[in-house]
Motif scaffolding. Structure first.
Motif, PDB file in Angstrom:
ATOM      1  N   GLN A 262       0.825  -1.212   0.000  1.00  0.00           N
ATOM      2  CA  GLN A 262       0.000   0.000   0.000  1.00  0.00           C
ATOM      3  C   GLN A 262       0.855   1.257   0.000  1.00  0.00           C
ATOM      4  O   GLN A 262       0.573   2.221  -0.714  1.00  0.00           O
ATOM      5  CB  GLN A 262      -0.939  -0.008   1.211  1.00  0.00           C
ATOM      6  N   ALA A 263       1.925   1.256   0.815  1.00  0.00           N
ATOM      7  CA  ALA A 263       2.823   2.406   0.857  1.00  0.00           C
ATOM      8  C   ALA A 263       3.572   2.555  -0.461  1.00  0.00           C
ATOM      9  O   ALA A 263       3.734   3.663  -0.989  1.00  0.00           O
ATOM     10  CB  ALA A 263       3.803   2.256   2.018  1.00  0.00           C
ATOM     11  N   PHE A 264       4.015   1.443  -1.010  1.00  0.00           N
ATOM     12  CA  PHE A 264       4.787   1.420  -2.257  1.00  0.00           C
ATOM     13  C   PHE A 264       3.982   2.005  -3.411  1.00  0.00           C
ATOM     14  O   PHE A 264       4.496   2.793  -4.218  1.00  0.00           O
ATOM     15  CB  PHE A 264       5.188  -0.031  -2.540  1.00  0.00           C
ATOM     16  N   LEU A 265       2.704   1.663  -3.488  1.00  0.00           N
ATOM     17  CA  LEU A 265       1.858   2.101  -4.599  1.00  0.00           C
ATOM     18  C   LEU A 265       1.613   3.607  -4.589  1.00  0.00           C
ATOM     19  O   LEU A 265       1.263   4.188  -5.613  1.00  0.00           O
ATOM     20  CB  LEU A 265       0.519   1.358  -4.559  1.00  0.00           C
ATOM     21  N   LYS A 266       1.815   4.267  -3.442  1.00  0.00           N
ATOM     22  CA  LYS A 266       1.572   5.705  -3.325  1.00  0.00           C
ATOM     23  C   LYS A 266       2.820   6.540  -3.627  1.00  0.00           C
ATOM     24  O   LYS A 266       2.749   7.759  -3.691  1.00  0.00           O
ATOM     25  CB  LYS A 266       1.071   6.030  -1.923  1.00  0.00           C
ATOM     26  N   MET A 267       3.962   5.885  -3.799  1.00  0.00           N
ATOM     27  CA  MET A 267       5.227   6.596  -3.971  1.00  0.00           C
ATOM     28  C   MET A 267       5.605   6.757  -5.434  1.00  0.00           C
ATOM     29  O   MET A 267       5.240   5.937  -6.270  1.00  0.00           O
ATOM     30  CB  MET A 267       6.351   5.838  -3.251  1.00  0.00           C
ATOM     31  N   LYS A 268       6.367   7.805  -5.712  1.00  0.00           N
ATOM     32  CA  LYS A 268       7.115   7.917  -6.958  1.00  0.00           C
ATOM     33  C   LYS A 268       8.524   7.421  -6.668  1.00  0.00           C
ATOM     34  O   LYS A 268       8.815   6.258  -6.824  1.00  0.00           O
ATOM     35  CB  LYS A 268       7.080   9.346  -7.493  1.00  0.00           C
ATOM     36  N   LYS A 269       9.404   8.307  -6.198  1.00  0.00           N
ATOM     37  CA  LYS A 269      10.707   7.834  -5.728  1.00  0.00           C
ATOM     38  C   LYS A 269      10.490   7.073  -4.420  1.00  0.00           C
ATOM     39  O   LYS A 269       9.752   7.519  -3.545  1.00  0.00           O
ATOM     40  CB  LYS A 269      11.656   9.011  -5.495  1.00  0.00           C
ATOM     41  N   ILE A 270      11.132   5.923  -4.290  1.00  0.00           N
ATOM     42  CA  ILE A 270      10.932   5.079  -3.123  1.00  0.00           C
ATOM     43  C   ILE A 270      11.651   5.663  -1.900  1.00  0.00           C
ATOM     44  O   ILE A 270      12.821   6.035  -1.976  1.00  0.00           O
ATOM     45  CB  ILE A 270      11.440   3.640  -3.375  1.00  0.00           C
ATOM     46  N   ASN A 271      10.913   5.745  -0.797  1.00  0.00           N
ATOM     47  CA  ASN A 271      11.463   6.148   0.487  1.00  0.00           C
ATOM     48  C   ASN A 271      11.514   4.916   1.390  1.00  0.00           C
ATOM     49  O   ASN A 271      10.468   4.432   1.834  1.00  0.00           O
ATOM     50  CB  ASN A 271      10.600   7.253   1.115  1.00  0.00           C
ATOM     51  N   ILE A 272      12.712   4.398   1.612  1.00  0.00           N
ATOM     52  CA  ILE A 272      12.848   3.132   2.350  1.00  0.00           C
ATOM     53  C   ILE A 272      12.312   3.258   3.769  1.00  0.00           C
ATOM     54  O   ILE A 272      11.646   2.345   4.272  1.00  0.00           O
ATOM     55  CB  ILE A 272      14.321   2.683   2.367  1.00  0.00           C
ATOM     56  N   GLU A 273      12.569   4.385   4.420  1.00  0.00           N
ATOM     57  CA  GLU A 273      12.116   4.547   5.813  1.00  0.00           C
ATOM     58  C   GLU A 273      10.591   4.480   5.906  1.00  0.00           C
ATOM     59  O   GLU A 273      10.041   3.796   6.751  1.00  0.00           O
ATOM     60  CB  GLU A 273      12.609   5.874   6.374  1.00  0.00           C
ATOM     61  N   LYS A 274       9.908   5.183   5.007  1.00  0.00           N
ATOM     62  CA  LYS A 274       8.444   5.143   5.013  1.00  0.00           C
ATOM     63  C   LYS A 274       7.935   3.759   4.619  1.00  0.00           C
ATOM     64  O   LYS A 274       6.886   3.321   5.106  1.00  0.00           O
ATOM     65  CB  LYS A 274       7.891   6.200   4.064  1.00  0.00           C
ATOM     66  N   LEU A 275       8.671   3.096   3.775  1.00  0.00           N
ATOM     67  CA  LEU A 275       8.253   1.760   3.306  1.00  0.00           C
ATOM     68  C   LEU A 275       8.320   0.741   4.430  1.00  0.00           C
ATOM     69  O   LEU A 275       7.486  -0.185   4.499  1.00  0.00           O
ATOM     70  CB  LEU A 275       9.162   1.335   2.152  1.00  0.00           C
ATOM     71  N   THR A 276       9.298   0.883   5.316  1.00  0.00           N
ATOM     72  CA  THR A 276       9.526  -0.126   6.358  1.00  0.00           C
ATOM     73  C   THR A 276       8.982   0.266   7.725  1.00  0.00           C
ATOM     74  O   THR A 276       9.023  -0.521   8.662  1.00  0.00           O
ATOM     75  CB  THR A 276      11.033  -0.407   6.500  1.00  0.00           C
ATOM     76  N   SER A 277       8.444   1.493   7.845  1.00  0.00           N
ATOM     77  CA  SER A 277       7.991   1.947   9.158  1.00  0.00           C
ATOM     78  C   SER A 277       6.560   1.574   9.460  1.00  0.00           C
ATOM     79  O   SER A 277       6.086   1.746  10.578  1.00  0.00           O
ATOM     80  CB  SER A 277       8.153   3.468   9.271  1.00  0.00           C
ATOM     81  N   ASN A 278       5.857   1.047   8.474  1.00  0.00           N
ATOM     82  CA  ASN A 278       4.446   0.685   8.699  1.00  0.00           C
ATOM     83  C   ASN A 278       4.321  -0.640   9.443  1.00  0.00           C
ATOM     84  O   ASN A 278       5.128  -1.523   9.265  1.00  0.00           O
ATOM     85  CB  ASN A 278       3.725   0.579   7.350  1.00  0.00           C
TER      86      ASN A 278
END
Length: 278
Positions: A262-278
């Protein structure tokens, strides 16, 4: 940075296509498979197939220059790949190879098959970029651009059209260069082929950390355009995916996988911290 590898967009046929390829290419095997992607490997080369849908199809502007040590191997592969596909250049003898042919297979993927006595038994596979139409004459510019970005890259050789090809004299008819550990091929073509680079085949740069993601994203979007989910197009129209190397494991996690997606689908450039903090 780990080796760059291609991602082939399919119309929900990733596993089927992978099974076909590993059945015909020497020493090939499926590495992983899930509802989104199937990855397979031939020798030292990795290929990823994506269940994307009907939106995009591969273009011959990005093919796979594939070398094998024996003429018989090239002939057998040609027979399998041309079945339900089509020949782009007939299999035959050319000045640069005893046996060469360019074929588009049943999944729309293009292969340049060539006999090369020094190739390993499992083959050498190199993504090959053809600069044609509005990109004609830009192969050398692109080659220099890419090798300036990726560390440990170099130009191996450049062959140019001669005066016997007046409309293309001085342009590149075949060049080989490395980006990190991966060998690439580039060529210009002044013929009106009617196609350009597309999302049908993208090039994946697996990054170890956010600094690498930020670096490649900034460099490759220069005069290009941003896409969703770590995808971008560079100034020549070539599609790239700039993603963390750990993305596959994160998505496959039975606990965090759904929230990561869900987080990945909302991103353009990938933010690893936001991707793994959920």
């Amino acid at each position: 940075m780990k080796s760059i590898y291609p991602c082939i967009w399919t119309n929900q046929s990733a596993k089927e296509a992978a099974e076909f390829y590993v059945s015909i290419f020497p020493e090939a095997s499926i590495q992983e498979s899930n509802p989104w992607v199937t990855s397979w490997r031939a020798g030292n080369s990795k290929f990823m197939l994506l269940n994307g849908g009907p939106e995009f199809t591969p273009s011959p502007t990005l093919s796979f220059y594939s070398e094998f040590p024996e003429v018989g191997s090239v002939e057998k592969l040609w027979e399998k790949l041309v079945e339900d596909g089509k020949a782009l250049m007939p299999l035959g003898t050319y000045p640069w190879s005893e046996k060469y042919g360019w074929v588009q297979d049943r999944y729309g993927v293009s292969w340049q098959l060539t006999a090369h006595p020094e190739a390993p038994p499992y083959g050498n596979y190199s993504p090959a970029m053809m600069f044609t139409g509005r990109n004609f004459g830009k192969a050398e510019e692109a080659l220099n651009f890419y090798t300036s970005i990726v560390p440990d890259s170099l130009t191996k050789f450049i062959s140019r059209y001669g005066e016997d090809s007046p409309s293309q004299t001085g342009k590149i008819n075949h060049a080989q260069f490395t980006l990190g550990k991966q060998l690439f091929v580039a060529m210009d073509s002044g013929l009106d082929h009617g196609f350009q680079f597309s999302e049908g085949i993208s090039l994946v740069i697996p990054c170890e950390n956010q600094d690498e993601i930020d670096y490649y994203w900034e460099k490759l979007t220069l005069r290009g355009e941003e896409g969703q989910c770590g995808w971008l197009k560079d100034q020549f129209g070539v599609s790239w995916q700039i993603v963390p190397d750990s993305l596959g494991k994160l998505i496959a996690s039975p606990i965090k996988g759904p929230t990561v997606i869900q987080a990945f689908l909302k991103m353009k450039k990938i933010n690893i911290e936001k991707l793994t903090s959920n």
